[in-house]
Design an enzyme around this catalytic site. Structure first.
Site, short mmCIF file in Angstrom:
data_model
loop_
_atom_site.label_atom_id
_atom_site.label_comp_id
_atom_site.label_asym_id
_atom_site.label_seq_id
_atom_site.Cartn_x
_atom_site.Cartn_y
_atom_site.Cartn_z
N LYS A 53 0.84 -1.21 0.00
CA LYS A 53 0.00 0.00 0.00
C LYS A 53 0.87 1.25 0.00
O LYS A 53 0.60 2.20 -0.72
CB LYS A 53 -0.95 -0.03 1.21
CG LYS A 53 -2.06 -1.07 1.05
CD LYS A 53 -2.84 -1.33 2.31
CE LYS A 53 -3.77 -2.53 2.10
NZ LYS A 53 -4.50 -2.92 3.32
N GLN A 97 -4.63 -1.49 9.51
CA GLN A 97 -4.50 -2.82 8.90
C GLN A 97 -5.07 -3.89 9.86
O GLN A 97 -4.70 -3.95 11.03
CB GLN A 97 -3.02 -3.11 8.59
CG GLN A 97 -2.78 -4.42 7.89
CD GLN A 97 -3.40 -4.47 6.49
OE1 GLN A 97 -3.27 -3.55 5.69
NE2 GLN A 97 -4.11 -5.56 6.20
N ASP A 120 -11.09 2.62 3.79
CA ASP A 120 -11.35 1.18 3.64
C ASP A 120 -12.84 0.89 3.49
O ASP A 120 -13.24 -0.21 3.12
CB ASP A 120 -10.81 0.42 4.86
CG ASP A 120 -9.50 -0.29 4.59
OD1 ASP A 120 -9.22 -0.57 3.40
OD2 ASP A 120 -8.76 -0.57 5.54
#
Ligand code: NDP
Length: 280
Positions: A53, A97, A120
Protein backbone atom coordinates in the site's frame (compact mmCIF):
# COMPACT_ATOMS: atom_id res chain seq x y z
CA UNK A 1 -15.39 -19.13 -27.85
CA UNK A 2 -12.20 -17.79 -26.40
CA UNK A 3 -12.05 -16.90 -22.73
CA UNK A 4 -11.15 -13.34 -21.74
CA UNK A 5 -8.65 -13.14 -18.90
CA UNK A 6 -9.51 -10.07 -16.82
CA UNK A 7 -6.05 -8.74 -16.05
CA UNK A 8 -6.29 -6.96 -12.70
CA UNK A 9 -2.60 -6.20 -12.62
CA UNK A 10 -2.72 -4.20 -15.84
CA UNK A 11 -6.06 -2.56 -15.04
CA UNK A 12 -4.78 -1.54 -11.58
CA UNK A 13 -1.70 -0.03 -13.23
CA UNK A 14 -3.95 1.99 -15.59
CA UNK A 15 -5.94 3.27 -12.59
CA UNK A 16 -2.78 4.18 -10.69
CA UNK A 17 -1.53 6.14 -13.70
CA UNK A 18 -4.85 8.02 -13.92
CA UNK A 19 -4.64 8.79 -10.19
CA UNK A 20 -1.04 9.97 -10.54
CA UNK A 21 -2.23 12.62 -13.00
CA UNK A 22 -5.10 13.60 -10.67
CA UNK A 23 -2.75 13.94 -7.71
CA UNK A 24 -0.41 16.15 -9.74
CA UNK A 25 -3.37 18.48 -10.38
CA UNK A 26 -4.32 18.47 -6.67
CA UNK A 27 -0.74 19.35 -5.74
CA UNK A 28 -0.92 22.36 -8.08
CA UNK A 29 -3.79 23.49 -5.85
CA UNK A 30 -1.54 22.88 -2.81
CA UNK A 31 -3.49 19.78 -1.74
CA UNK A 32 -1.25 16.85 -0.85
CA UNK A 33 -3.36 13.71 -0.44
CA UNK A 34 -2.22 12.00 2.75
CA UNK A 35 -2.94 8.52 4.03
CA UNK A 36 -2.14 7.42 7.58
CA UNK A 37 -1.33 3.71 7.67
CA UNK A 38 -1.54 2.07 11.08
CA UNK A 39 -0.06 -1.37 11.70
CA UNK A 40 -0.19 -3.01 15.12
CA UNK A 41 2.03 -6.00 15.79
CA UNK A 42 4.14 -8.10 13.46
CA UNK A 43 1.71 -10.20 11.43
CA UNK A 44 3.80 -11.11 8.36
CA UNK A 45 0.96 -10.98 5.84
CA UNK A 46 -0.11 -7.58 7.21
CA UNK A 47 3.45 -6.28 6.87
CA UNK A 48 3.44 -7.30 3.18
CA UNK A 49 0.03 -5.66 2.58
CA UNK A 50 1.13 -2.44 4.29
CA UNK A 51 4.37 -2.36 2.30
CA UNK A 52 2.45 -2.76 -0.96
CA UNK A 53 0.00 0.00 0.00
CA UNK A 54 2.82 2.39 0.89
CA UNK A 55 4.57 1.57 -2.38
CA UNK A 56 1.39 2.36 -4.34
CA UNK A 57 1.07 5.68 -2.46
CA UNK A 58 4.64 6.57 -3.36
CA UNK A 59 4.04 5.78 -7.05
CA UNK A 60 0.93 7.94 -7.25
CA UNK A 61 2.32 10.80 -5.17
CA UNK A 62 0.16 10.25 -2.10
CA UNK A 63 2.00 11.07 1.13
CA UNK A 64 1.83 8.12 3.50
CA UNK A 65 2.35 8.46 7.23
CA UNK A 66 3.37 5.23 8.86
CA UNK A 67 2.45 4.21 12.41
CA UNK A 68 3.96 0.87 13.41
CA UNK A 69 2.85 0.02 16.91
CA UNK A 70 4.00 -2.69 19.26
CA UNK A 71 1.86 -5.85 19.54
CA UNK A 72 1.18 -4.98 23.20
CA UNK A 73 -0.52 -1.67 22.26
CA UNK A 74 -3.77 -1.23 24.21
CA UNK A 75 -7.14 -0.35 22.70
CA UNK A 76 -7.01 3.03 24.49
CA UNK A 77 -3.62 3.86 22.96
CA UNK A 78 -4.82 2.98 19.48
CA UNK A 79 -8.05 4.94 19.97
CA UNK A 80 -6.02 7.96 21.04
CA UNK A 81 -3.94 7.75 17.84
CA UNK A 82 -7.10 7.51 15.73
CA UNK A 83 -8.65 10.51 17.46
CA UNK A 84 -5.45 12.48 16.80
CA UNK A 85 -5.50 11.50 13.12
CA UNK A 86 -9.24 12.30 12.86
CA UNK A 87 -8.56 15.83 14.06
CA UNK A 88 -5.63 16.52 11.73
CA UNK A 89 -6.69 18.50 8.66
CA UNK A 90 -3.60 17.38 6.73
CA UNK A 91 -4.64 13.69 7.00
CA UNK A 92 -7.29 12.68 4.46
CA UNK A 93 -7.45 8.92 4.89
CA UNK A 94 -6.88 6.53 7.80
CA UNK A 95 -6.20 2.87 7.30
CA UNK A 96 -5.88 0.46 10.21
CA UNK A 97 -4.50 -2.82 8.90
CA UNK A 98 -6.53 -5.81 10.12
CA UNK A 99 -6.36 -8.19 11.92
CA UNK A 100 -5.56 -6.48 15.22
CA UNK A 101 -4.06 -8.19 18.29
CA UNK A 102 -6.68 -9.85 20.47
CA UNK A 103 -6.61 -7.26 23.28
CA UNK A 104 -8.06 -4.72 20.81
CA UNK A 105 -11.71 -4.83 19.73
CA UNK A 106 -11.74 -4.31 15.96
CA UNK A 107 -15.32 -3.07 15.94
CA UNK A 108 -14.48 -0.27 18.38
CA UNK A 109 -11.51 0.80 16.27
CA UNK A 110 -13.45 0.85 12.99
CA UNK A 111 -16.20 2.86 14.69
CA UNK A 112 -13.68 5.43 15.91
CA UNK A 113 -12.40 6.31 12.44
CA UNK A 114 -14.04 9.46 11.06
CA UNK A 115 -16.33 8.13 8.25
CA UNK A 116 -15.05 10.90 5.94
CA UNK A 117 -11.51 9.47 6.35
CA UNK A 118 -12.56 5.80 6.25
CA UNK A 119 -10.88 4.91 2.96
CA UNK A 120 -11.35 1.18 3.64
CA UNK A 121 -15.12 1.70 3.72
CA UNK A 122 -15.54 -0.47 6.84
CA UNK A 123 -17.27 2.10 9.10
CA UNK A 124 -20.95 1.20 9.67
CA UNK A 125 -21.94 4.64 8.32
CA UNK A 126 -20.25 3.88 5.00
CA UNK A 127 -21.65 0.34 4.98
CA UNK A 128 -25.11 1.82 5.61
CA UNK A 129 -24.63 4.43 2.88
CA UNK A 130 -23.84 1.64 0.45
CA UNK A 131 -26.98 -0.26 1.35
CA UNK A 132 -29.30 2.75 1.06
CA UNK A 133 -27.62 3.99 -2.12
CA UNK A 134 -26.01 7.12 -0.66
CA UNK A 135 -22.57 8.37 -1.52
CA UNK A 136 -19.76 7.12 0.72
CA UNK A 137 -16.59 5.08 0.71
CA UNK A 138 -17.08 1.59 -0.67
CA UNK A 139 -14.77 -1.15 0.55
CA UNK A 140 -11.92 -1.67 -1.83
CA UNK A 141 -12.12 -5.32 -2.91
CA UNK A 142 -15.80 -5.18 -3.97
CA UNK A 143 -15.29 -1.77 -5.61
CA UNK A 144 -12.30 -3.25 -7.47
CA UNK A 145 -14.36 -6.18 -8.76
CA UNK A 146 -17.02 -3.86 -10.22
CA UNK A 147 -14.37 -1.57 -11.73
CA UNK A 148 -12.56 -4.54 -13.31
CA UNK A 149 -15.77 -5.89 -14.86
CA UNK A 150 -16.71 -2.42 -16.15
CA UNK A 151 -13.32 -1.93 -17.76
CA UNK A 152 -13.77 -5.28 -19.51
CA UNK A 153 -17.28 -4.20 -20.62
CA UNK A 154 -18.95 -7.09 -18.77
CA UNK A 155 -22.69 -6.30 -18.68
CA UNK A 156 -24.22 -6.66 -15.21
CA UNK A 157 -27.72 -5.29 -15.64
CA UNK A 158 -30.32 -8.05 -15.50
CA UNK A 159 -27.66 -10.73 -15.11
CA UNK A 160 -28.02 -13.53 -12.60
CA UNK A 161 -25.11 -13.17 -10.17
CA UNK A 162 -24.23 -15.72 -7.54
CA UNK A 163 -21.86 -14.64 -4.76
CA UNK A 164 -20.31 -17.39 -2.64
CA UNK A 165 -19.43 -15.83 0.74
CA UNK A 166 -21.22 -13.37 3.01
CA UNK A 167 -18.38 -11.63 4.84
CA UNK A 168 -18.57 -7.95 5.72
CA UNK A 169 -15.52 -7.12 3.64
CA UNK A 170 -16.32 -9.02 0.43
CA UNK A 171 -19.52 -11.08 0.15
CA UNK A 172 -22.07 -8.59 1.48
CA UNK A 173 -20.69 -5.39 -0.10
CA UNK A 174 -20.14 -6.98 -3.53
CA UNK A 175 -23.74 -8.20 -3.41
CA UNK A 176 -24.96 -4.65 -2.69
CA UNK A 177 -22.83 -3.25 -5.50
CA UNK A 178 -24.12 -5.81 -7.99
CA UNK A 179 -27.65 -4.90 -6.95
CA UNK A 180 -26.78 -1.26 -7.58
CA UNK A 181 -25.74 -2.36 -11.11
CA UNK A 182 -29.23 -3.86 -11.51
CA UNK A 183 -28.11 -7.48 -11.38
CA UNK A 184 -30.24 -10.19 -9.76
CA UNK A 185 -28.16 -11.39 -6.83
CA UNK A 186 -28.09 -14.64 -4.87
CA UNK A 187 -25.81 -14.84 -1.83
CA UNK A 188 -24.56 -18.29 -0.86
CA UNK A 189 -22.64 -19.41 2.22
CA UNK A 190 -21.64 -22.48 4.20
CA UNK A 191 -25.27 -23.38 5.02
CA UNK A 192 -26.51 -23.09 1.44
CA UNK A 193 -28.16 -26.29 0.26
CA UNK A 194 -26.88 -27.65 -3.06
CA UNK A 195 -24.35 -24.91 -3.72
CA UNK A 196 -23.35 -26.32 -7.11
CA UNK A 197 -26.97 -26.14 -8.32
CA UNK A 198 -27.26 -22.49 -7.19
CA UNK A 199 -24.03 -21.63 -8.98
CA UNK A 200 -24.93 -23.43 -12.22
CA UNK A 201 -27.53 -20.73 -12.87
CA UNK A 202 -25.04 -17.87 -12.61
CA UNK A 203 -24.18 -15.57 -15.50
CA UNK A 204 -21.63 -14.04 -13.14
CA UNK A 205 -20.10 -16.17 -10.39
CA UNK A 206 -18.13 -14.48 -7.60
CA UNK A 207 -16.13 -16.78 -5.31
CA UNK A 208 -15.08 -15.27 -1.94
CA UNK A 209 -14.73 -18.34 0.24
CA UNK A 210 -11.09 -18.77 1.23
CA UNK A 211 -10.82 -22.43 0.15
CA UNK A 212 -8.29 -23.38 -2.50
CA UNK A 213 -9.75 -24.64 -5.80
CA UNK A 214 -13.19 -25.04 -4.20
CA UNK A 215 -15.23 -24.06 -7.26
CA UNK A 216 -15.04 -26.92 -9.74
CA UNK A 217 -16.35 -27.05 -13.29
CA UNK A 218 -19.58 -28.59 -11.93
CA UNK A 219 -20.45 -25.14 -10.52
CA UNK A 220 -20.03 -23.29 -13.79
CA UNK A 221 -22.52 -22.62 -16.58
CA UNK A 222 -21.02 -22.43 -20.06
CA UNK A 223 -20.30 -18.79 -20.89
CA UNK A 224 -20.33 -17.59 -17.26
CA UNK A 225 -18.09 -14.77 -16.05
CA UNK A 226 -15.99 -15.96 -13.10
CA UNK A 227 -14.46 -13.62 -10.53
CA UNK A 228 -12.11 -15.32 -8.07
CA UNK A 229 -11.53 -13.29 -4.90
CA UNK A 230 -9.81 -16.04 -2.91
CA UNK A 231 -6.17 -15.86 -1.96
CA UNK A 232 -4.94 -19.19 -0.63
CA UNK A 233 -1.41 -20.42 -0.13
CA UNK A 234 -0.77 -24.03 -1.09
CA UNK A 235 1.70 -26.30 0.70
CA UNK A 236 4.21 -25.74 -2.09
CA UNK A 237 4.11 -22.01 -1.33
CA UNK A 238 2.17 -21.07 -4.47
CA UNK A 239 -0.84 -18.77 -4.35
CA UNK A 240 -4.15 -19.96 -5.72
CA UNK A 241 -7.74 -18.79 -5.76
CA UNK A 242 -11.04 -20.36 -4.73
CA UNK A 243 -11.71 -21.45 -8.32
CA UNK A 244 -10.13 -24.49 -9.97
CA UNK A 245 -8.84 -22.21 -12.73
CA UNK A 246 -7.65 -24.74 -15.29
CA UNK A 247 -10.80 -26.86 -15.33
CA UNK A 248 -13.18 -23.84 -15.32
CA UNK A 249 -11.24 -21.78 -17.86
CA UNK A 250 -12.76 -23.18 -21.07
CA UNK A 251 -16.32 -22.94 -19.73
CA UNK A 252 -15.95 -19.28 -18.77
CA UNK A 253 -16.47 -16.34 -21.13
CA UNK A 254 -14.24 -14.25 -18.83
CA UNK A 255 -12.24 -15.10 -15.71
CA UNK A 256 -9.88 -13.44 -13.21
CA UNK A 257 -6.54 -15.15 -12.49
CA UNK A 258 -4.96 -15.52 -9.03
CA UNK A 259 -2.58 -13.84 -8.55
CA UNK A 260 -3.02 -10.81 -10.82
CA UNK A 261 -6.82 -10.52 -10.76
CA UNK A 262 -8.82 -9.01 -7.92
CA UNK A 263 -5.83 -8.54 -5.56
CA UNK A 264 -4.12 -5.63 -7.38
CA UNK A 265 -7.53 -3.98 -7.95
CA UNK A 266 -8.04 -3.80 -4.18
CA UNK A 267 -4.98 -1.58 -3.71
CA UNK A 268 -5.86 0.54 -6.75
CA UNK A 269 -9.32 1.24 -5.28
CA UNK A 270 -7.78 2.10 -1.92
CA UNK A 271 -5.66 4.68 -3.71
CA UNK A 272 -8.76 5.94 -5.52
CA UNK A 273 -10.55 6.37 -2.18
CA UNK A 274 -7.55 8.32 -0.79
CA UNK A 275 -7.60 10.71 -3.74
CA UNK A 276 -11.38 11.06 -3.37
CA UNK A 277 -10.97 11.84 0.35
CA UNK A 278 -8.42 14.54 -0.45
CA UNK A 279 -10.58 15.97 -3.24
CA UNK A 280 -13.52 16.31 -0.85
P1 NDP B 1 -14.44 -15.08 5.36
O1 NDP B 1 -13.78 -16.26 5.95
O2 NDP B 1 -14.78 -13.92 6.20
O3 NDP B 1 -15.78 -15.55 4.60
C1 NDP B 1 -15.81 -16.71 3.85
C2 NDP B 1 -17.22 -16.97 3.39
O4 NDP B 1 -17.23 -18.18 2.66
C3 NDP B 1 -18.23 -17.11 4.55
O5 NDP B 1 -19.38 -16.37 4.29
C4 NDP B 1 -18.50 -18.60 4.57
O6 NDP B 1 -19.83 -18.94 4.94
C5 NDP B 1 -18.29 -18.98 3.12
N1 NDP B 1 -17.95 -20.40 3.03
C6 NDP B 1 -16.98 -21.06 3.70
N2 NDP B 1 -17.00 -22.38 3.38
C7 NDP B 1 -18.00 -22.53 2.51
C8 NDP B 1 -18.55 -23.65 1.84
N3 NDP B 1 -18.04 -24.88 2.02
N4 NDP B 1 -19.60 -23.47 1.03
C9 NDP B 1 -20.12 -22.24 0.85
N5 NDP B 1 -19.65 -21.12 1.46
C10 NDP B 1 -18.61 -21.28 2.28
O7 NDP B 1 -13.48 -14.63 4.15
P2 NDP B 1 -13.36 -13.24 3.37
O8 NDP B 1 -14.63 -12.87 2.75
O9 NDP B 1 -12.64 -12.27 4.22
O10 NDP B 1 -12.32 -13.67 2.22
C11 NDP B 1 -12.63 -14.69 1.29
C12 NDP B 1 -11.40 -14.97 0.46
O11 NDP B 1 -11.05 -13.78 -0.25
C13 NDP B 1 -10.16 -15.34 1.27
O12 NDP B 1 -9.40 -16.25 0.51
C14 NDP B 1 -9.40 -14.03 1.39
O13 NDP B 1 -8.02 -14.23 1.54
C15 NDP B 1 -9.71 -13.42 0.06
N6 NDP B 1 -9.64 -11.96 0.05
C16 NDP B 1 -9.00 -11.40 -1.01
C17 NDP B 1 -8.92 -10.05 -1.12
C18 NDP B 1 -8.24 -9.48 -2.31
O14 NDP B 1 -7.83 -8.35 -2.27
N7 NDP B 1 -8.16 -10.22 -3.41
C19 NDP B 1 -9.44 -9.15 -0.09
C20 NDP B 1 -10.19 -9.84 0.94
C21 NDP B 1 -10.26 -11.19 1.00
P3 NDP B 1 -20.40 -18.68 6.45
O15 NDP B 1 -20.69 -17.21 6.52
O16 NDP B 1 -21.63 -19.50 6.49
O17 NDP B 1 -19.33 -19.11 7.38
Amino acid sequence: MSTIIMNGKKTAQDIKDELKAEVALLKEKSIEPTLAVVLVGENQASQVYVKNKKRACEYIGIRSLSYELDCTTSEEELLKLIHDLNSRSDVHGILVQLPLPKQINEGNILLAIDPSKDVDGFHPINVGNLSVGREGFVSCTPAGIIELMKRYSIPMEGKKCVVIGRSNIVGKPISMLLLRENATVTICHSRTKDLALECQGADILIAAIGKANFVSKDFVKKGAVIVDVGINRLENGKLCGDVAYDECFDLASAITPVPGGVGPMTIAMLMKNCVLAATK
